[in-house]
Design a protein around this motif. Structure first.
Motif, PDB file in Angstrom:
ATOM      1  N   ALA A   2       0.784  -1.115  -0.017  1.00 40.10           N
ATOM      2  CA  ALA A   2       0.009   0.244  -0.016  1.00 40.10           C
ATOM      3  C   ALA A   2       0.788   1.123   0.001  1.00 40.10           C
ATOM      4  CB  ALA A   2      -0.878   0.041   1.302  1.00 40.10           C
ATOM      5  N   TYR A   3       1.986   1.343   0.845  1.00 40.28           N
ATOM      6  CA  TYR A   3       2.668   2.355   1.104  1.00 40.28           C
ATOM      7  C   TYR A   3       3.707   2.585  -0.292  1.00 40.28           C
ATOM      8  CZ  TYR A   3       1.198   3.345   5.886  1.00 40.28           C
ATOM      9  OH  TYR A   3       0.745   3.720   6.966  1.00 40.28           O
ATOM     10  N   GLY A   4       4.203   1.550  -0.540  1.00 38.78           N
ATOM     11  CA  GLY A   4       5.296   1.477  -1.742  1.00 38.78           C
ATOM     12  C   GLY A   4       4.778   1.510  -3.054  1.00 38.78           C
ATOM     13  N   TYR A   5       3.520   0.964  -3.250  1.00 41.30           N
ATOM     14  CA  TYR A   5       3.018   0.742  -4.519  1.00 41.30           C
ATOM     15  C   TYR A   5       1.589   1.322  -4.915  1.00 41.30           C
ATOM     16  CZ  TYR A   5       2.057  -1.421  -8.961  1.00 41.30           C
ATOM     17  OH  TYR A   5       1.248  -1.741 -10.411  1.00 41.30           O
ATOM     18  N   PHE A   6       0.678   0.657  -4.229  1.00 39.96           N
ATOM     19  CA  PHE A   6      -0.720   0.989  -4.422  1.00 39.96           C
ATOM     20  C   PHE A   6      -1.066   2.397  -4.156  1.00 39.96           C
ATOM     21  CE2 PHE A   6      -1.330  -3.748  -3.612  1.00 39.96           C
ATOM     22  CZ  PHE A   6      -1.408  -4.055  -4.915  1.00 39.96           C
ATOM     23  N   LEU A   7      -0.854   3.192  -2.834  1.00 39.47           N
ATOM     24  CA  LEU A   7      -1.193   4.171  -2.615  1.00 39.47           C
ATOM     25  C   LEU A   7       0.284   5.346  -2.746  1.00 39.47           C
ATOM     26  CD1 LEU A   7      -3.193   3.244   0.461  1.00 39.47           C
ATOM     27  CD2 LEU A   7      -4.056   3.534  -1.815  1.00 39.47           C
ATOM     28  N   LYS A   8       0.982   5.010  -3.432  1.00 44.01           N
ATOM     29  CA  LYS A   8       2.036   6.040  -3.817  1.00 44.01           C
ATOM     30  C   LYS A   8       1.754   7.040  -4.942  1.00 44.01           C
ATOM     31  CE  LYS A   8       7.296   6.211  -4.278  1.00 44.01           C
ATOM     32  NZ  LYS A   8       8.322   5.244  -4.661  1.00 44.01           N
ATOM     33  N   SER A   9       1.913   7.951  -4.586  1.00 44.49           N
ATOM     34  CA  SER A   9       1.585   8.976  -5.521  1.00 44.49           C
ATOM     35  C   SER A   9       2.926   9.532  -6.464  1.00 44.49           C
ATOM     36  CB  SER A   9       1.196  10.432  -5.093  1.00 44.49           C
ATOM     37  OG  SER A   9       1.027  11.323  -5.764  1.00 44.49           O
ATOM     38  N   ASP A  10       2.614   9.540  -7.727  1.00 46.09           N
ATOM     39  CA  ASP A  10       3.753   9.962  -8.868  1.00 46.09           C
ATOM     40  C   ASP A  10       3.934  11.341  -8.580  1.00 46.09           C
ATOM     41  OD1 ASP A  10       3.708   7.470  -9.800  1.00 46.09           O
ATOM     42  OD2 ASP A  10       2.212   7.762 -11.380  1.00 46.09           O
ATOM     43  N   ASP A  11       3.139  12.301  -8.115  1.00 45.48           N
ATOM     44  CA  ASP A  11       3.048  13.672  -7.978  1.00 45.48           C
ATOM     45  C   ASP A  11       3.922  14.029  -6.509  1.00 45.48           C
ATOM     46  OD1 ASP A  11       2.995  16.359  -7.909  1.00 45.48           O
ATOM     47  OD2 ASP A  11       0.873  16.640  -8.038  1.00 45.48           O
ATOM     48  N   PRO A  12       4.831  14.396  -6.381  1.00 48.88           N
ATOM     49  CA  PRO A  12       5.386  14.725  -5.155  1.00 48.88           C
ATOM     50  C   PRO A  12       4.659  15.806  -4.455  1.00 48.88           C
ATOM     51  CG  PRO A  12       7.301  15.031  -7.059  1.00 48.88           C
ATOM     52  CD  PRO A  12       5.834  14.915  -7.696  1.00 48.88           C
ATOM     53  N   ALA A  13       4.106  16.507  -4.927  1.00 50.33           N
ATOM     54  CA  ALA A  13       3.248  17.539  -4.245  1.00 50.33           C
ATOM     55  C   ALA A  13       1.949  16.966  -3.714  1.00 50.33           C
ATOM     56  CB  ALA A  13       2.813  18.528  -5.093  1.00 50.33           C
ATOM     57  N   THR A  14       1.682  15.833  -4.002  1.00 46.75           N
ATOM     58  CA  THR A  14       0.445  14.951  -3.364  1.00 46.75           C
ATOM     59  C   THR A  14       0.632  13.679  -2.528  1.00 46.75           C
ATOM     60  OG1 THR A  14      -0.987  15.694  -5.447  1.00 46.75           O
ATOM     61  CG2 THR A  14      -1.753  13.934  -4.330  1.00 46.75           C
ATOM     62  N   ASN A  15       0.028  13.640  -1.494  1.00 43.45           N
ATOM     63  CA  ASN A  15       0.426  12.613  -0.619  1.00 43.45           C
ATOM     64  C   ASN A  15      -0.631  11.223  -1.234  1.00 43.45           C
ATOM     65  OD1 ASN A  15      -0.105  10.420   1.839  1.00 43.45           O
ATOM     66  ND2 ASN A  15       1.557  11.985   2.407  1.00 43.45           N
ATOM     67  N   GLY A  16      -0.172  10.127  -1.135  1.00 45.93           N
ATOM     68  CA  GLY A  16      -0.809   9.090  -2.094  1.00 45.93           C
ATOM     69  C   GLY A  16      -1.724   8.471  -1.225  1.00 45.93           C
ATOM     70  N   LEU A  17      -1.707   8.699   0.282  1.00 40.11           N
ATOM     71  CA  LEU A  17      -2.824   8.232   1.014  1.00 40.11           C
ATOM     72  C   LEU A  17      -4.053   9.008   0.902  1.00 40.11           C
ATOM     73  CD1 LEU A  17      -0.896   7.791   4.553  1.00 40.11           C
ATOM     74  CD2 LEU A  17      -1.921   5.963   3.066  1.00 40.11           C
ATOM     75  N   LEU A  18      -3.975  10.243   0.132  1.00 41.95           N
ATOM     76  CA  LEU A  18      -4.878  10.917   0.092  1.00 41.95           C
ATOM     77  C   LEU A  18      -5.582  10.795  -1.352  1.00 41.95           C
ATOM     78  CD1 LEU A  18      -3.810  14.351   1.841  1.00 41.95           C
ATOM     79  CD2 LEU A  18      -5.288  12.094   2.822  1.00 41.95           C
ATOM     80  N   ASP A  19      -5.189  10.060  -2.129  1.00 42.53           N
ATOM     81  CA  ASP A  19      -5.253   9.820  -3.659  1.00 42.53           C
ATOM     82  C   ASP A  19      -6.250   8.668  -3.813  1.00 42.53           C
ATOM     83  OD1 ASP A  19      -5.553   9.468  -6.285  1.00 42.53           O
ATOM     84  OD2 ASP A  19      -3.547   9.553  -6.746  1.00 42.53           O
ATOM     85  N   PRO A  20      -7.593   8.840  -4.286  1.00 42.11           N
ATOM     86  CA  PRO A  20      -8.430   7.556  -4.137  1.00 42.11           C
ATOM     87  C   PRO A  20      -8.107   6.523  -5.486  1.00 42.11           C
ATOM     88  CG  PRO A  20      -9.331   9.358  -5.339  1.00 42.11           C
ATOM     89  CD  PRO A  20      -8.360   9.940  -4.741  1.00 42.11           C
ATOM     90  N   SER A  21      -7.106   6.743  -6.338  1.00 39.43           N
ATOM     91  CA  SER A  21      -6.876   5.961  -7.267  1.00 39.43           C
ATOM     92  C   SER A  21      -6.577   4.562  -7.183  1.00 39.43           C
ATOM     93  CB  SER A  21      -5.825   6.646  -8.467  1.00 39.43           C
ATOM     94  OG  SER A  21      -4.745   6.955  -8.051  1.00 39.43           O
ATOM     95  N   GLY A  22      -5.522   4.337  -6.086  1.00 39.40           N
ATOM     96  CA  GLY A  22      -5.034   3.137  -5.877  1.00 39.40           C
ATOM     97  C   GLY A  22      -5.738   2.149  -4.976  1.00 39.40           C
ATOM     98  N   TYR A  23      -6.821   2.679  -4.290  1.00 42.65           N
ATOM     99  CA  TYR A  23      -7.470   1.794  -3.054  1.00 42.65           C
ATOM    100  C   TYR A  23      -8.142   0.655  -3.937  1.00 42.65           C
ATOM    101  CZ  TYR A  23      -6.571   5.141   0.619  1.00 42.65           C
ATOM    102  OH  TYR A  23      -5.911   5.843   1.403  1.00 42.65           O
ATOM    103  N   ALA A  24      -8.602   0.865  -5.025  1.00 39.78           N
ATOM    104  CA  ALA A  24      -9.355  -0.406  -5.602  1.00 39.78           C
ATOM    105  C   ALA A  24      -8.347  -1.644  -5.970  1.00 39.78           C
ATOM    106  CB  ALA A  24     -10.156  -0.060  -7.005  1.00 39.78           C
ATOM    107  N   ALA A  25      -7.106  -1.146  -6.475  1.00 35.47           N
ATOM    108  CA  ALA A  25      -6.078  -2.302  -6.834  1.00 35.47           C
ATOM    109  C   ALA A  25      -5.811  -3.098  -5.267  1.00 35.47           C
ATOM    110  CB  ALA A  25      -4.828  -1.873  -7.310  1.00 35.47           C
ATOM    111  N   PHE A  26      -5.739  -2.085  -4.267  1.00 30.26           N
ATOM    112  CA  PHE A  26      -5.544  -2.327  -2.917  1.00 30.26           C
ATOM    113  C   PHE A  26      -6.517  -3.635  -2.501  1.00 30.26           C
ATOM    114  CE2 PHE A  26      -6.312  -2.098   1.563  1.00 30.26           C
ATOM    115  CZ  PHE A  26      -5.104  -2.248   2.238  1.00 30.26           C
TER     116      PHE A  26
END
Length: 485
Positions: free
Chosen positions: A170-194
């Motif tokens: 989750a931290y290293g792949y599914f919920l990791k953001s490609d945008d340094p200005a955005t925290n991946g935990l706050l991006d909804p896109s990775g939760y379905a794959a998780f």
């Protein structure tokens, strides 16, 4: 007196591993619901944190009330596969589907708190339908004090490894953001794959555990016939909760679980808003968790042989609370490195690892203590109700989880995180208040766990005396040699 449905000798490692594999499902469920569920539905989907915590708590209470019934029904189940394994085979696929839906339907969940509640209830009850029969096998597979510790070590190792794998990805792949200005935990896109990954692992590990134990379970002598009517079922449940050792154990274990749930449920909030950690730094958190898990797996057997299970649990719970307090106190008193720095991250990770190590040792110890209560009950009442005792223990654990999540939900709302906020926009005084409250809670929880566990009176010597009493009762008339059960 009932005959022991247990084969003699030490258990093969493959059986211990197959048994432990069954707890991967529990680890995935706990890591998802405790670590990511609240921040996902609160900060990503916009739910009020108090509503999210109420959904979790309400589902836990429904699940907890069902647990003793599942335990008693698994005790009474009779089939060609034994009385436990049919539950694992039957619940595996529905459980995986329910888990995937929890993370793949944000649009439905956003508009239906009731639908979300029923989804969480389905996940929790189906996990219990596997976990309770599976963990009840500990008391059937062996009566040896140390072999039961070994089974619990493997069980918790696999459980935490399943959760750890989910957290690390989750931290290293599914919920990791490609945008340094955005925290991946706050991006909804990775939760379905998780969610899909977790569902696959749930299905494979549950079926694999059942298949790996099947031949051993079928080789056990058949358990004694049990009454199936509802009066007998509720009488056994009531009897379990009148057992003094069981009451002492669960009153302490309640707070051990509360400490763990409070720590894990608050982790993302603390690391983002109190410690100002980046995505790159968050990715190191699973490493500390892994060290704590493997360290506890290696240490708990030695601790039980030297100090006994009860004292190991007490010492670990107290140490965990004290260690958890220190970094938050140091931060607020100005004795901490710059927040968000790598030095701060390394120091915090060290304290978190040590505190989690203590909580894991305490949890393994209290869980292993349940098995000895089975023989204490057998000596007093002539029946074995492993499923009822383990279900009752898991029920109380869920009350502890509910209490921990309730505390975190109230804390998050109290310090002003009800709305979606970026860490840099949150006032420093609120972060300091959150740190002090959390630190004080961890000390209080450790003390409460100790007060309960001190009244648990079963140790190695008294357990072995009960085994000898059972052996003499089972010895045929005129047989001078007898067999150890």
């Amino acid at each position: 007196m009932t005959a022991p449905a247990i084969l003699p000798g030490r258990l093969p490692t493959r059986i211990k591993a197959a048994h432990g594999l069954g707890s991967v499902t529990l680890g995935i469920k706990e890591s998802g619901l405790t670590t990511f569920f609240m921040i996902y539905y609160n900060q990503v989907l916009g739910f009020d944190p108090r509503l999210v915590s109420l959904v979790l708590i309400g589902a836990m209470f429904v699940d907890a009330l069902v647990d003793p019934l599942i335990g008693r029904l698994s005790d009474a189940t009779r089939s060609r596969l034994g009385r436990r394994l049919p539950w694992l085979y039957g619940a595996a696929l529905p459980m995986a589907i329910a888990w995937a839906l929890l993370w793949m339907s944000p649009d439905v969940a956003r508009h239906s708190a009731l639908g979300l509640f029923f989804n969480v209830v389905a996940v929790r009850v189906l996990v219990s339908a596997c976990e309770i029969p599976s963990i009840s096998l500990v008391a059937e597979l062996t009566r040896d004090y140390d072999e039961r510790t070994a089974l619990m070590r493997f069980r918790f190792l696999f459980g935490w490894l399943g959760g750890l794998l989910a957290v690390a990805l989750a931290y290293g792949y599914f919920l990791k953001s490609d945008d340094p200005a955005t925290n991946g935990l706050l991006d909804p896109s990775g939760y379905a794959a998780f969610g899909l990954f977790g569902a696959t692992l749930i299905l494979v590990s549950t079926l694999g555990s059942a298949l790996g134990q099947q031949r051993r379970i079928l080789a056990l002598p058949p358990p004694p016939a049990a009454a199936h009517h509802s009066k007998a079922m509720f009488a056994d449940i009531a009897l379990a909760f009148r057992n003094p050792a069981f009451v002492a154990l669960v009153s302490g274990a309640l707070f051990v679980t509360t400490g763990y749930a409070t720590t894990i449920a608050s982790t993302n909030y603390m690391m983002l808003y109190v410690w100002r950690m980046s995505d790159a730094q968050l990715a190191w958190y699973p490493a500390g968790l892994a060290i704590a898990v493997f360290g506890a797996f290696a240490a708990v057997g030695h601790a039980h042989r030297r100090f006994g299970k009860r004292d190991s649990a007490i010492g670990a719970a107290l140490a965990s609370g004290a260690i958890a307090f220190l970094p938050y106190a140091a931060r607020n008193l100005g004795w901490w490195p710059e927040l968000g720095s790598w030095t701060s991250m390394a120091l915090l990770l060290s304290f978190q690892t040590a505190s989690l190590f203590g909580l894991i040792v305490a949890t393994i110890s209290t869980s292993s203590m349940v098995a000895e209560i089975v023989e204490a009950h057998e000596v007093d009442h002539g029946t074995r109700i492993e499923g009822v005792f383990f279900a009752g223990y898991l029920m109380v654990q869920k009350f502890g989880q509910a209490l921990g999540i309730f505390l975190v939900g109230q804390l998050v709302a109290f310090v002003g995180l009800s709305d979606r906020l970026r860490p840099e926009d949150w006032p420093a005084r609120d972060a300091a208040a959150m740190a002090w409250i959390f630190a004080g809670l961890m000390i209080l929880i450790g003390i409460m766990a100790t007060i309960g566990l001190r009244r648990y009176a079963i140790d190695r010597a008294s357990h072995e005396a009960r085994l000898a009493a059972l052996a003499s009762t089972l010895q045929p008339q005129g047989d001078s040699e007898g067999q150890r059960p």
